[in-house]
Design a protein around this motif. Structure first.
Motif, PDB file in Angstrom:
ATOM      1  N   MET A   1      11.107   7.243   5.547  1.00 17.82           N
ATOM      2  CA  MET A   1       9.858   7.087   4.797  1.00 17.82           C
ATOM      3  C   MET A   1       8.793   6.402   5.655  1.00 17.82           C
ATOM      4  O   MET A   1       7.627   6.825   5.689  1.00 17.82           O
ATOM      5  CB  MET A   1      10.111   6.289   3.524  1.00 17.82           C
ATOM      6  CG  MET A   1       8.876   6.123   2.646  1.00 17.82           C
ATOM      7  SD  MET A   1       9.219   5.224   1.116  1.00 17.82           S
ATOM      8  CE  MET A   1       9.594   3.587   1.780  1.00 17.82           C
ATOM      9  N   ILE A   2       9.191   5.337   6.375  1.00 22.20           N
ATOM     10  CA  ILE A   2       8.256   4.646   7.268  1.00 22.20           C
ATOM     11  C   ILE A   2       7.801   5.590   8.378  1.00 22.20           C
ATOM     12  O   ILE A   2       6.623   5.593   8.760  1.00 22.20           O
ATOM     13  CB  ILE A   2       8.914   3.394   7.859  1.00 22.20           C
ATOM     14  CG1 ILE A   2       9.206   2.376   6.761  1.00 22.20           C
ATOM     15  CG2 ILE A   2       8.027   2.756   8.935  1.00 22.20           C
ATOM     16  CD1 ILE A   2      10.016   1.171   7.223  1.00 22.20           C
ATOM     17  N   PHE A   3       8.720   6.387   8.908  1.00 26.36           N
ATOM     18  CA  PHE A   3       8.404   7.353   9.960  1.00 26.36           C
ATOM     19  C   PHE A   3       7.302   8.321   9.515  1.00 26.36           C
ATOM     20  O   PHE A   3       6.328   8.554  10.241  1.00 26.36           O
ATOM     21  CB  PHE A   3       9.672   8.126  10.322  1.00 26.36           C
ATOM     22  CG  PHE A   3       9.486   9.191  11.372  1.00 26.36           C
ATOM     23  CD1 PHE A   3       9.479   8.860  12.716  1.00 26.36           C
ATOM     24  CD2 PHE A   3       9.322  10.513  11.007  1.00 26.36           C
ATOM     25  CE1 PHE A   3       9.318   9.845  13.687  1.00 26.36           C
ATOM     26  CE2 PHE A   3       9.161  11.504  11.967  1.00 26.36           C
ATOM     27  CZ  PHE A   3       9.163  11.169  13.307  1.00 26.36           C
ATOM     28  N   ILE A   4       7.435   8.868   8.323  1.00 28.18           N
ATOM     29  CA  ILE A   4       6.468   9.860   7.829  1.00 28.18           C
ATOM     30  C   ILE A   4       5.148   9.209   7.444  1.00 28.18           C
ATOM     31  O   ILE A   4       4.074   9.609   7.911  1.00 28.18           O
ATOM     32  CB  ILE A   4       7.065  10.622   6.625  1.00 28.18           C
ATOM     33  CG1 ILE A   4       8.289  11.442   7.067  1.00 28.18           C
ATOM     34  CG2 ILE A   4       6.015  11.543   5.997  1.00 28.18           C
ATOM     35  CD1 ILE A   4       9.083  12.029   5.916  1.00 28.18           C
ATOM     36  N   ILE A   5       5.205   8.184   6.595  1.00 30.67           N
ATOM     37  CA  ILE A   5       3.976   7.543   6.121  1.00 30.67           C
ATOM     38  C   ILE A   5       3.253   6.842   7.273  1.00 30.67           C
ATOM     39  O   ILE A   5       2.016   6.861   7.355  1.00 30.67           O
ATOM     40  CB  ILE A   5       4.298   6.549   4.986  1.00 30.67           C
ATOM     41  CG1 ILE A   5       4.875   7.287   3.784  1.00 30.67           C
ATOM     42  CG2 ILE A   5       3.044   5.772   4.590  1.00 30.67           C
ATOM     43  CD1 ILE A   5       5.321   6.382   2.658  1.00 30.67           C
ATOM     44  N   GLY A   6       4.018   6.239   8.179  1.00 30.70           N
ATOM     45  CA  GLY A   6       3.413   5.549   9.321  1.00 30.70           C
ATOM     46  C   GLY A   6       2.640   6.490  10.221  1.00 30.70           C
ATOM     47  O   GLY A   6       1.550   6.151  10.694  1.00 30.70           O
TER      48      GLY A   6
END
Length: 225
Positions: free
Chosen positions: A16-21
């Protein structure tokens, strides 16, 4: 609860952090989307380190795709026996893994030992260097040592199944319980680097300069005055 966090919650959190970041950085901080090259400061060690790293990491990446994403039954249906697959994964994969490790060692040593390169580096640059170095080392160790000393262990029946189930939203943490510690560390570090990716220079991976192949030539004219 610990196994549920490590093998269900933590991977999804990192993804999730990978995509949103990435979305946030591209939208609000495009000017920092760069590899921040230090080639002008030191070139020789950079050349060999970068060459070995990139020549090694590309086959290693596709090897992970085959090992994790493609079920064992599919490769067997194509005529790839377990012996052939094991030979390619352990021996050929180890060659490229060691190339990647040597390249990363050269790049990390360069960033630390050359004062001007170190001054140019941010905390995230140094952190990513050491994190990548640790991930690659654990991958090589798991392949060369753990696979040999644990002959009964088959990661395609445990880690690979768990990995595919994550993306089918049917995670089974129990598949990772009997996995050797070295593989567990390698997997967790792999998801950790995904969470760090959007906030480091690693974003330059998505900026392959393919447009350079068809752009117009730059014309230089001599000023006779």
């Amino acid at each position: 609860m610990i196994s549920q966090f490590l093998w269900v919650i933590y991977p999804y959190l990192c993804l999730m952090i990978f995509i949103i970041g990435h979305i946030a950085r591209y939208k609000y901080d495009q000017f920092s989307w760069t590899a921040k090259s230090s080639e002008l400061i030191e070139k020789k060690q950079l050349k060999w380190g970068s060459l070995l790293f990139h020549l090694g990491v590309i086959p290693v990446f596709f090897g992970h795709v085959v090992g994790l994403a493609i079920p064992e039954s599919w490769t067997e249906a194509l005529g790839v026996t377990e012996g052939i697959y094991h030979f390619g994964a352990v021996y050929i994969g180890s060659i490229f893994g060691i190339m990647t490790l040597i390249g990363m060692l050269l790049l990390t040593a360069r960033r630390i030992t050359f004062e001007n390169v170190r001054r140019l580096s941010s905390f995230s640059d140094i952190f990513v260097n050491f994190l990548l170095l640790l991930i690659i080392f654990m991958g090589c160790y798991s392949t060369l040592v753990t696979n040999i000393t644990n002959e009964g262990f088959n990661y395609r029946e445990t880690i690979s199944v768990w990995f595919r189930q994550l993306f089918l939203f049917r995670p089974h943490a129990e598949l990772m319980l009997e996995v050797p510690l070295q593989f567990k560390i390698h997997v967790l570090l792999g998801f950790t680097i995904l969470a760090c990716w959007p906030f480091t220079r690693l974003v330059h991976v998505w900026s392959v300069p393919l447009s350079y192949t068809n752009r117009r030539y730059i014309i230089y004219r001599k000023n006779k005055l």
